[in-house]
Design a protein around this motif. Structure first.
Motif, PDB file in Angstrom:
ATOM      1  N   ASN A 132       1.250  -1.191   0.068  1.00  0.00           N
ATOM      2  CA  ASN A 132      -0.018  -0.036   0.478  1.00  0.00           C
ATOM      3  C   ASN A 132       1.138   1.275  -0.273  1.00  0.00           C
ATOM      4  O   ASN A 132       0.291   2.671  -0.404  1.00  0.00           O
ATOM      5  CB  ASN A 132      -0.874  -0.008   1.014  1.00  0.00           C
ATOM      6  CG  ASN A 132      -1.705  -0.973   0.845  1.00  0.00           C
ATOM      7  OD1 ASN A 132      -2.176  -1.661  -0.361  1.00  0.00           O
ATOM      8  ND2 ASN A 132      -2.108  -1.410   2.114  1.00  0.00           N
ATOM      9  N   ARG A 133       2.014   1.359   0.757  1.00  0.00           N
ATOM     10  CA  ARG A 133       3.180   2.647   0.484  1.00  0.00           C
ATOM     11  C   ARG A 133       3.824   2.358  -0.985  1.00  0.00           C
ATOM     12  O   ARG A 133       3.505   3.552  -0.954  1.00  0.00           O
ATOM     13  CB  ARG A 133       4.352   1.941   1.903  1.00  0.00           C
ATOM     14  CG  ARG A 133       5.376   3.286   1.843  1.00  0.00           C
ATOM     15  CD  ARG A 133       6.161   3.344   3.072  1.00  0.00           C
ATOM     16  NE  ARG A 133       5.760   3.543   4.659  1.00  0.00           N
ATOM     17  CZ  ARG A 133       5.532   2.871   5.428  1.00  0.00           C
ATOM     18  NH1 ARG A 133       6.662   2.001   5.131  1.00  0.00           N
ATOM     19  NH2 ARG A 133       5.145   3.125   6.469  1.00  0.00           N
ATOM     20  N   LEU A 191       2.016   1.760  -3.338  1.00  0.00           N
ATOM     21  CA  LEU A 191       0.891   2.510  -4.274  1.00  0.00           C
ATOM     22  C   LEU A 191       0.740   3.521  -4.369  1.00  0.00           C
ATOM     23  O   LEU A 191       0.626   4.776  -4.961  1.00  0.00           O
ATOM     24  CB  LEU A 191      -0.688   1.992  -4.256  1.00  0.00           C
ATOM     25  CG  LEU A 191      -0.291   0.102  -5.368  1.00  0.00           C
ATOM     26  CD1 LEU A 191      -1.618  -0.408  -4.686  1.00  0.00           C
ATOM     27  CD2 LEU A 191      -0.290   0.274  -5.833  1.00  0.00           C
ATOM     28  N   LYS A 192       0.640   3.931  -3.019  1.00  0.00           N
ATOM     29  CA  LYS A 192       0.469   5.517  -2.238  1.00  0.00           C
ATOM     30  C   LYS A 192       1.592   6.508  -3.031  1.00  0.00           C
ATOM     31  O   LYS A 192       1.567   7.877  -3.225  1.00  0.00           O
ATOM     32  CB  LYS A 192       0.602   5.515  -0.784  1.00  0.00           C
ATOM     33  CG  LYS A 192       0.295   6.862  -0.385  1.00  0.00           C
ATOM     34  CD  LYS A 192      -0.047   6.993   0.949  1.00  0.00           C
ATOM     35  CE  LYS A 192      -0.485   8.246   1.421  1.00  0.00           C
ATOM     36  NZ  LYS A 192      -0.832   7.696   3.107  1.00  0.00           N
ATOM     37  N   ALA A 193       3.101   6.007  -2.590  1.00  0.00           N
ATOM     38  CA  ALA A 193       4.043   6.582  -3.543  1.00  0.00           C
ATOM     39  C   ALA A 193       3.901   7.033  -4.877  1.00  0.00           C
ATOM     40  O   ALA A 193       4.477   7.911  -5.513  1.00  0.00           O
ATOM     41  CB  ALA A 193       5.262   6.075  -3.164  1.00  0.00           C
ATOM     42  N   MET A 194       3.236   5.604  -5.943  1.00  0.00           N
ATOM     43  CA  MET A 194       3.087   5.725  -7.202  1.00  0.00           C
ATOM     44  C   MET A 194       1.976   7.154  -7.463  1.00  0.00           C
ATOM     45  O   MET A 194       2.428   7.951  -7.772  1.00  0.00           O
ATOM     46  CB  MET A 194       3.237   4.761  -7.356  1.00  0.00           C
ATOM     47  CG  MET A 194       4.354   3.436  -7.681  1.00  0.00           C
ATOM     48  SD  MET A 194       4.038   2.400  -9.477  1.00  0.00           S
ATOM     49  CE  MET A 194       3.024   1.528  -7.800  1.00  0.00           C
ATOM     50  N   ARG A 195       0.845   7.489  -6.500  1.00  0.00           N
ATOM     51  CA  ARG A 195      -0.003   7.681  -6.785  1.00  0.00           C
ATOM     52  C   ARG A 195       0.672   9.086  -6.574  1.00  0.00           C
ATOM     53  O   ARG A 195       0.169  10.270  -8.050  1.00  0.00           O
ATOM     54  CB  ARG A 195      -0.963   7.677  -5.832  1.00  0.00           C
ATOM     55  CG  ARG A 195      -2.037   6.805  -6.821  1.00  0.00           C
ATOM     56  CD  ARG A 195      -3.281   7.070  -5.769  1.00  0.00           C
ATOM     57  NE  ARG A 195      -3.639   5.460  -5.510  1.00  0.00           N
ATOM     58  CZ  ARG A 195      -3.585   5.105  -4.699  1.00  0.00           C
ATOM     59  NH1 ARG A 195      -2.941   4.475  -3.126  1.00  0.00           N
ATOM     60  NH2 ARG A 195      -4.496   3.495  -4.570  1.00  0.00           N
ATOM     61  N   LEU A 196       1.300   9.339  -5.679  1.00  0.00           N
ATOM     62  CA  LEU A 196       1.924  11.238  -5.619  1.00  0.00           C
ATOM     63  C   LEU A 196       3.072  11.336  -6.491  1.00  0.00           C
ATOM     64  O   LEU A 196       2.982  12.020  -6.824  1.00  0.00           O
ATOM     65  CB  LEU A 196       2.313  11.174  -3.706  1.00  0.00           C
ATOM     66  CG  LEU A 196       1.174  10.981  -2.738  1.00  0.00           C
ATOM     67  CD1 LEU A 196       1.879  10.842  -1.260  1.00  0.00           C
ATOM     68  CD2 LEU A 196       0.473  12.368  -3.003  1.00  0.00           C
ATOM     69  N   ALA A 197       3.569  10.546  -6.386  1.00  0.00           N
ATOM     70  CA  ALA A 197       5.150  10.786  -7.819  1.00  0.00           C
ATOM     71  C   ALA A 197       4.442  11.237  -9.624  1.00  0.00           C
ATOM     72  O   ALA A 197       4.387  12.037  -9.650  1.00  0.00           O
ATOM     73  CB  ALA A 197       5.703   9.516  -8.215  1.00  0.00           C
ATOM     74  N   ILE A 198       3.236  10.160  -9.773  1.00  0.00           N
ATOM     75  CA  ILE A 198       2.543  10.878 -10.843  1.00  0.00           C
ATOM     76  C   ILE A 198       1.374  11.721 -10.646  1.00  0.00           C
ATOM     77  O   ILE A 198       1.902  12.876 -11.367  1.00  0.00           O
ATOM     78  CB  ILE A 198       1.327   9.656 -11.347  1.00  0.00           C
ATOM     79  CG1 ILE A 198       2.174   8.556 -11.449  1.00  0.00           C
ATOM     80  CG2 ILE A 198       0.509  10.078 -12.312  1.00  0.00           C
ATOM     81  CD1 ILE A 198       1.327   6.785 -12.154  1.00  0.00           C
ATOM     82  N   ALA A 199       0.870  12.396  -9.254  1.00  0.00           N
ATOM     83  CA  ALA A 199       0.331  13.968  -9.536  1.00  0.00           C
ATOM     84  C   ALA A 199       1.215  14.983  -9.374  1.00  0.00           C
ATOM     85  O   ALA A 199       1.453  15.726  -9.754  1.00  0.00           O
ATOM     86  CB  ALA A 199       0.180  14.080  -7.989  1.00  0.00           C
ATOM     87  N   LEU A 200       2.563  14.815  -8.576  1.00  0.00           N
ATOM     88  CA  LEU A 200       3.606  16.222  -9.078  1.00  0.00           C
ATOM     89  C   LEU A 200       4.517  15.698  -9.983  1.00  0.00           C
ATOM     90  O   LEU A 200       4.467  17.220 -10.388  1.00  0.00           O
ATOM     91  CB  LEU A 200       4.910  15.541  -7.532  1.00  0.00           C
ATOM     92  CG  LEU A 200       4.225  15.136  -6.318  1.00  0.00           C
ATOM     93  CD1 LEU A 200       5.619  14.729  -5.283  1.00  0.00           C
ATOM     94  CD2 LEU A 200       4.711  16.697  -5.964  1.00  0.00           C
TER      95      LEU A 200
END
Length: 104
Positions: free
Chosen positions: A48-49, A51-60
């Motif tokens: 889950n960490r 997945l969250k890191a990937m979502r945040l990296a894409i958003a950034l």
């Protein structure tokens, strides 16, 4: 008739089109599926960490932050609030910067 002549021509993408291709945003998130049972708890936490890191990296990256040194913890946490994700821990922030670093 050569085989290449029978192949349909692919649709233009953002990089190959003569004019910018309009993106049909916003995209709906992929339907969530249950995680596989029987793994140790630490596996689920790490999964889950990531997945969250990937979502945040894409958003950034979408917001214009392209270098890991531009993504301070405050910037990452502000982005998490913007996209509706719980504030990430320091470990997750570090993982976001690592993803941005190795994606280059």
């Amino acid at each position: 008739m050569p085989a290449a002549a029978l192949k349909p021509k692919p649709l233009p993408t953002q990089s190959t089109a003569k004019r910018p291709v309009l993106l049909d945003l916003p995209y709906a998130p992929v339907a969530k599926r249950p995680l596989p049972p029987g793994r140790p708890r630490e596996w689920y936490v790490t999964h889950n960490r990531r997945l969250k890191a990937m979502r945040l990296a894409i958003a950034l990256l979408d917001s214009g932050v392209h270098m890991p040194n531009q993504a301070r913890n405050e910037t990452i946490r502000d982005t998490a609030e913007l996209i509706g994700v719980h504030p990430p821990s320091d470990t997750t922030c570090h993982m976001v910067r690592a993803l941005m670093r190795y994606a280059r």
